[in-house]
Design a protein around this motif. Structure first.
Motif, mmCIF file in Angstrom:
data_model
loop_
_atom_site.group_PDB
_atom_site.id
_atom_site.type_symbol
_atom_site.label_atom_id
_atom_site.label_comp_id
_atom_site.label_asym_id
_atom_site.label_seq_id
_atom_site.Cartn_x
_atom_site.Cartn_y
_atom_site.Cartn_z
ATOM 1 N N LEU A 1 -9.106 -4.931 -7.278
ATOM 2 C CA LEU A 1 -7.964 -4.008 -7.343
ATOM 3 C C LEU A 1 -7.879 -3.165 -6.080
ATOM 4 N N GLN A 2 -6.648 -2.754 -5.755
ATOM 5 C CA GLN A 2 -6.481 -1.874 -4.605
ATOM 6 C C GLN A 2 -5.539 -0.744 -4.972
ATOM 7 N N ALA A 3 -6.024 0.452 -4.832
ATOM 8 C CA ALA A 3 -5.164 1.597 -5.104
ATOM 9 C C ALA A 3 -4.227 1.781 -3.918
ATOM 10 N N PRO A 4 -3.039 2.370 -4.110
ATOM 11 C CA PRO A 4 -2.093 2.568 -3.001
ATOM 12 C C PRO A 4 -2.774 3.252 -1.819
ATOM 13 N N GLU A 5 -2.633 2.639 -0.621
ATOM 14 C CA GLU A 5 -3.316 3.178 0.560
ATOM 15 C C GLU A 5 -2.476 4.300 1.168
ATOM 16 N N TYR A 6 -3.099 5.088 2.036
ATOM 17 C CA TYR A 6 -2.381 6.176 2.704
ATOM 18 C C TYR A 6 -1.421 5.597 3.712
ATOM 19 N N ASN A 7 -0.124 5.833 3.513
ATOM 20 C CA ASN A 7 0.886 5.273 4.395
ATOM 21 C C ASN A 7 2.150 6.118 4.282
ATOM 22 N N PRO A 8 2.257 7.171 5.106
ATOM 23 C CA PRO A 8 3.385 8.096 4.977
ATOM 24 C C PRO A 8 4.740 7.417 5.203
ATOM 25 N N GLU A 9 4.750 6.397 6.074
ATOM 26 C CA GLU A 9 6.029 5.704 6.324
ATOM 27 C C GLU A 9 6.520 5.020 5.064
ATOM 28 N N LYS A 10 5.569 4.325 4.415
ATOM 29 C CA LYS A 10 5.912 3.628 3.184
ATOM 30 C C LYS A 10 6.335 4.638 2.113
ATOM 31 N N ALA A 11 5.669 5.777 2.108
ATOM 32 C CA ALA A 11 6.003 6.808 1.138
ATOM 33 C C ALA A 11 7.443 7.268 1.327
ATOM 34 N N LYS A 12 7.823 7.477 2.611
ATOM 35 C CA LYS A 12 9.200 7.924 2.882
ATOM 36 C C LYS A 12 10.208 6.865 2.452
ATOM 37 N N GLN A 13 9.848 5.609 2.734
ATOM 38 C CA GLN A 13 10.735 4.514 2.374
ATOM 39 C C GLN A 13 10.915 4.445 0.854
ATOM 40 N N LEU A 14 9.793 4.589 0.123
ATOM 41 C CA LEU A 14 9.875 4.553 -1.349
ATOM 42 C C LEU A 14 10.672 5.747 -1.883
ATOM 43 N N LEU A 15 10.508 6.870 -1.220
ATOM 44 C CA LEU A 15 11.276 8.063 -1.605
ATOM 45 C C LEU A 15 12.777 7.775 -1.515
ATOM 46 N N ALA A 16 13.153 7.146 -0.399
ATOM 47 C CA ALA A 16 14.573 6.826 -0.195
ATOM 48 C C ALA A 16 15.046 5.842 -1.261
ATOM 49 N N GLU A 17 14.207 4.829 -1.506
ATOM 50 C CA GLU A 17 14.580 3.827 -2.518
ATOM 51 C C GLU A 17 14.713 4.457 -3.896
ATOM 52 N N ALA A 18 13.894 5.470 -4.155
ATOM 53 C CA ALA A 18 13.951 6.109 -5.465
ATOM 54 C C ALA A 18 15.145 7.059 -5.575
ATOM 55 N N GLY A 19 15.875 7.225 -4.458
ATOM 56 C CA GLY A 19 17.063 8.071 -4.503
ATOM 57 C C GLY A 19 16.835 9.474 -3.970
ATOM 58 N N TYR A 20 15.750 9.662 -3.213
ATOM 59 C CA TYR A 20 15.499 10.997 -2.646
ATOM 60 C C TYR A 20 15.277 10.888 -1.139
ATOM 61 N N PRO A 21 16.283 10.412 -0.410
ATOM 62 C CA PRO A 21 16.083 10.220 1.046
ATOM 63 C C PRO A 21 15.763 11.535 1.763
ATOM 64 N N ASN A 22 16.190 12.671 1.185
ATOM 65 C CA ASN A 22 15.926 13.953 1.855
ATOM 66 C C ASN A 22 14.764 14.717 1.218
#
Lengths: 334, 528
Positions: free
Chosen positions: B339-360
């Motif tokens: 198993l792999q827990a989500p790794e530290y990746n701020p870029e991916k986090a921002k991208q997921l934020l945008a996808e979830a509907g919170y680009p800002n």
């Protein structure tokens, strides 16, 4: 005299009532919820609520206090939440250790404090006087906790002269007679146990005595200075008495009266105030027990312990006041 | 005149005392010689146990001596929470998983000389089942929760009847709390005082307990697993961590637990072994999955990728914690290395934020506790501040609300969860069984408040049930592996750390280890 004693004893009642009320309120208003502590991580909010009800914590405070007071009057401090045994038994089992430590500290504080005070006064403005008064200042202001740790590092870890903590070497306890290890080991002729208890007692007693020693030294110095300037001391000197006799027989005896009051007051606070020393040196007395109880949210022990310490404190002060009349013939109680 | 005399007496006594302290050195040598003849092991721990009757305690200070005085039917293997035989030599469960039959070891005696047999097991368990169970038995309802009754089949066979199939039950029987078998004769003899006069079948016999000072045990020469190598085992109570460390350095104790992280270097330099083992715990961030905004798994994953867990471990916890890849610590059965827990990746986090509907970005409330916990030795407020700083970097503004520990339990009940959007929390394992950790995400635990995330997933519930009814460990592991994969994708929690347990021990000691459940088994410990 008897009337005075009776009056003083009557006065203990409101003092102890006040102490009980105070400790009860502090514990019930500001501390951890023992119900939540007792149940642990599996507890649901409902279980916590139901245990609280069972222990009577959701009754109005005055009802809880009433129950508490009526129990104390019968000498019952309730059951410890940690050990599920009567608080009174637990406290009494630990009291001798505290008394032993307090007396040892008092002995050291008095012997050294009075000696230093007398020499400082007699040799006023000498190097010894300055050094000892600086030492006294340090003694008053040094936190016992820190001093204890420093003593451990120096005498136990670095020099290896004395044991770090505890009351006696594991497995060397003398036969139980008075519960005071020093006395028990002497009575039972157990020399090894006596040596072990003395070496275990040394560091905590020194740490605990530091504050009182400083107070006693300063008090002795100032009263001695006062007495030394009295006419009768001049008279004693002028009739050709040796200096030793002047200092010890004429000056010190009169100077000691206020010092004894201070010693008495210190004794009360040593018996109750050994909390930090006992914690640092794992001394199995009531001070360290009360600290553990506070951390574990075991409030019956904290209540019982504080009330017991307060009682000892006021009783010791009463005894000192009564002794005073014997020591100073000028004082009459009516 | 009298006063002068007594003054001299005092002086004399104190001089005598000082003289004797001075000549302590030679004496210590004699004592050391005595000790060489008798192997005495002194273990320093922070305080007295609450008691030594396994039915009435729930603290680590009690568990330590208890595991050496008593045995259970089964026990943990060294270094893991897998199960091996102890007082039971073999066991089997019925087809429906509701009946468990244990064959008992023969020829075992309690320390009081009475025989160990089926009656003793029935007695030990029955006193903790309703109607005998009381509120003062903190672990009875956990350990024997699924037990409906226990029956004696013959003198050396007992049968547990459960009200539902429950495979973790076996691990419960290895626990230090509630499960160990007590001598019925001794319980009868001592009554309420049994808690201070324990009698079991374990490798060490109880000798005495000086409150506030120490507990002394001696070797049980007739131990069924072979006599222990030590002659005496002493638990000495030393409140302060640093004072305990000083005791260890002077050699007056041989080992200690509860090492202060600040003392590690000093102890190692003084030539002591510091054991840093993964502990049976998890420190986590739970999202409230039952309401907006964290009912959206994408947003949860965004937060998971935004938190720099390596940094937290290295700096906040000074390396004294492990990076989890799942809910389970790695020594537990069911732990899946792949198993792999989500790794530290701020870029991916921002991208997921945008996808979830919170680009800002967005504003959320993070709940935390004000105290230090075993799974979080720096305290809830420091961890919250570190998480807040990481989230700010990806545009998530977390407002921190801090509560005293005693109120914490009540703020996340399903009714009052409005107070926040996510919370810091943790879990200390009880029995070493994976179910004990994984069931924290079961739907039915939402009401009991154990499921802090209020996460509900039918598949997870089914897999948990499958794990409980499975009859082999392989079947169970397969179910748990699948479950953990779902949790990885859905991210109801961010796995922050597994805090390490620490102990320090003299280099002269052999066979000493801190078991993942937090206790030290002394049956194989020796002093060179």
């Amino acid at each position: 005299m008897l009337r005075y004693i009776a009056k003083r004893i009557m006065l203990l009642v409101p003092v102890l009532f006040g102490v009980s009320l105070f400790v009860f309120l502090v514990l019930h208003l500001f501390t951890t919820d023992p119900a939540a502590m007792m149940l642990g991580q599996h507890a649901t909010a409902e279980q916590v609520a139901s245990l609280r009800e069972e222990l009577g914590f959701n009754k109005p405070l005055y009802v809880q206090f009433g129950v508490f007071i009526s129990q104390i009057i019968q000498g019952d401090f309730g059951m410890s939440l940690m050990t599920r045994s009567p608080v009174t038994d637990e406290l009494l089992a630990r009291f001798p250790a505290t008394v032993e430590l307090a007396f040892a500290a008092m002995l050291i504080a008095t012997l050294i404090g009075v000696t230093v005070g007398v020499i400082s006064a007699v040799k006023q403005y000498s190097i010894f006087d300055y050094l000892s008064m600086v030492g006294a200042l340090l003694g008053v202001s040094m936190p016992i906790f820190w001093l204890g740790l420093m003593l451990i590092i120096l005498f136990s870890v670095t020099l290896g002269w004395l044991p770090v903590s505890g009351r006696i070497e594991v497995g060397m306890e003398p036969a139980t007679i008075t519960h005071f290890y020093l006395i028990d080991s002497l009575l039972s002729g157990n020399w090894e146990a006596f040596k072990s208890s003395v070496s275990h007692l040394a560091l905590p007693a020194i740490a605990l005595s530091s504050y009182s020693m400083a107070i006693i030294a300063r008090m002795t110095r100032s009263t001695m200075l006062e007495v030394i300037r009295q006419d009768y001391i001049r008279t004693a000197r002028s009739k050709g008495l040796v200096e030793r006799v002047v200092v010890f027989k004429h000056a010190l005896r009169n100077a000691l009266i206020p010092v004894i009051t201070v010693i008495g007051l210190q004794m009360g606070s040593l018996l109750g105030g050994a909390v930090l020393t006992e914690t640092v040196f794992s001394w199995p007395g009531i001070g360290s027990f009360i600290v553990n109880a506070i951390l574990a949210g075991d409030f019956p022990v904290v209540q019982g312990g504080v009330i017991m310490v307060a009682t000892v404190f006021v009783v010791v002060n009463l005894i000192v006041d009564i002794l005073y009349a014997y020591l100073d013939p000028r004082i009459k109680y009516s | 005149m009298f006063r002068k005399k007594s003054f001299f007496m005092l002086l004399l006594v104190s001089l005598l005392a000082v003289a004797m302290v001075g000549c302590g050195g030679g004496d210590n040598k004699e004592k050391a010689a005595d000790k060489a003849k008798q192997k005495v092991f002194v273990f320093g721990q922070g305080s007295d146990p609450r008691g030594l009757d396994p039915a009435f305690v729930d603290d680590g200070e009690s568990a330590n001596p208890i595991v050496n005085i008593y045995d259970g039917l089964v026990r943990y293997k060294t270094g893991s929470t897998e199960i091996e035989p102890a007082l039971a030599t073999e066991w089997s469960s019925s087809e429906d998983g509701k009946e468990w039959t244990f064959k008992l070891r023969q020829g075992v005696k309690f320390h009081d000389g009475t025989p160990f047999n089926a009656d003793a097991v029935v007695f030990s368990v029955n006193r903790q089942l309703p109607p005998n169970r009381t509120d003062a038995m903190p672990y009875a309802s956990f350990t024997f929760g699924p037990v409906e009754k226990i029956e004696k089949v013959d003198d050396y066979t007992v049968k547990f009847i459960l009200n539902e199939p429950y495979a973790p039950f076996l691990a419960n029987l290895a626990m230090a709390l509630a499960a160990p078998i007590v001598s019925p004769a001794a319980v009868e003899k001592y009554g309420d005082k049994f808690i201070e006069n324990p009698v079991g079948t374990g490798p060490f016999k109880f000798v005495e307990w000086k409150k506030g000072q120490q507990i002394v045990l001696e070797a049980n020469k007739e131990y069924w697993g072979g006599a222990p190598k030590l002659d005496k085992l002493v638990y000495k109570f030393i409140k302060e961590n640093s004072v305990r460390a000083s005791e260890l350095r002077t050699g007056s104790i041989q080992a200690m637990n509860g090492v202060d992280p600040n003392d590690v270097k000093m102890l190692e330099e003084a030539g002591l072994n510091v054991i840093k083992n993964p502990g049976m715990n998890i420190n986590y961030l739970a999202f409230f999955c039952n309401k907006k905004p964290f009912d959206n798994p994408k947003l949860r994953l965004a937060v998971a990728h935004a938190i720099n867990r390596e940094n937290l471990i290295n700096f906040l916890y000074q390396g004294l914690a492990e990076l989890p890849n799942s809910m389970l610590p790695n020594f537990m059965p069911g732990h899946d290395k792949s198993l792999q827990a989500p790794e530290y990746n701020p870029e991916k986090a921002k991208q997921l934020l945008a996808e979830a509907g919170y680009p800002n970005g967005l504003k959320v409330t993070l709940l935390t506790y004000s105290t230090v916990r075993p799974y979080n030795p720096v305290g809830g407020d420091k961890l919250a501040a570190a998480v807040q700083a990481d989230l700010r970097k990806v545009g998530i503004e977390a407002e921190i609300k801090t509560y005293p520990w005693k109120e914490y339990k009540e703020i996340y009940t399903p009714e009052v969860v409005e107070a926040g959007d996510m919370m810091l929390y943790g879990w200390i394992g009880d029995n070493g069984d994976p179910d004990n950790f994984l069931s924290l995400l079961e739907t039915k635990e939402i009401k009991s408040t154990l499921n802090a995330a209020k996460y509900s997933n039918k598949q997870v519930d089914e897999l948990l049930m499958k794990g409980r009814t499975a009859r082999t460990q392989e079947e169970r592991n397969a179910a748990y592996s699948e479950l953990q994969k779902i949790v990885q994708a859905e991210a109801p929690w961010v796995f922050i750390s597994h805090s390490k347990d620490m102990a320090a021990v003299s280099k002269k000691v052999e066979g000493f280890d801190l078991h993942p459940v937090g206790v030290v088994y002394f049956r194989d410990v020796d002093i060179k």
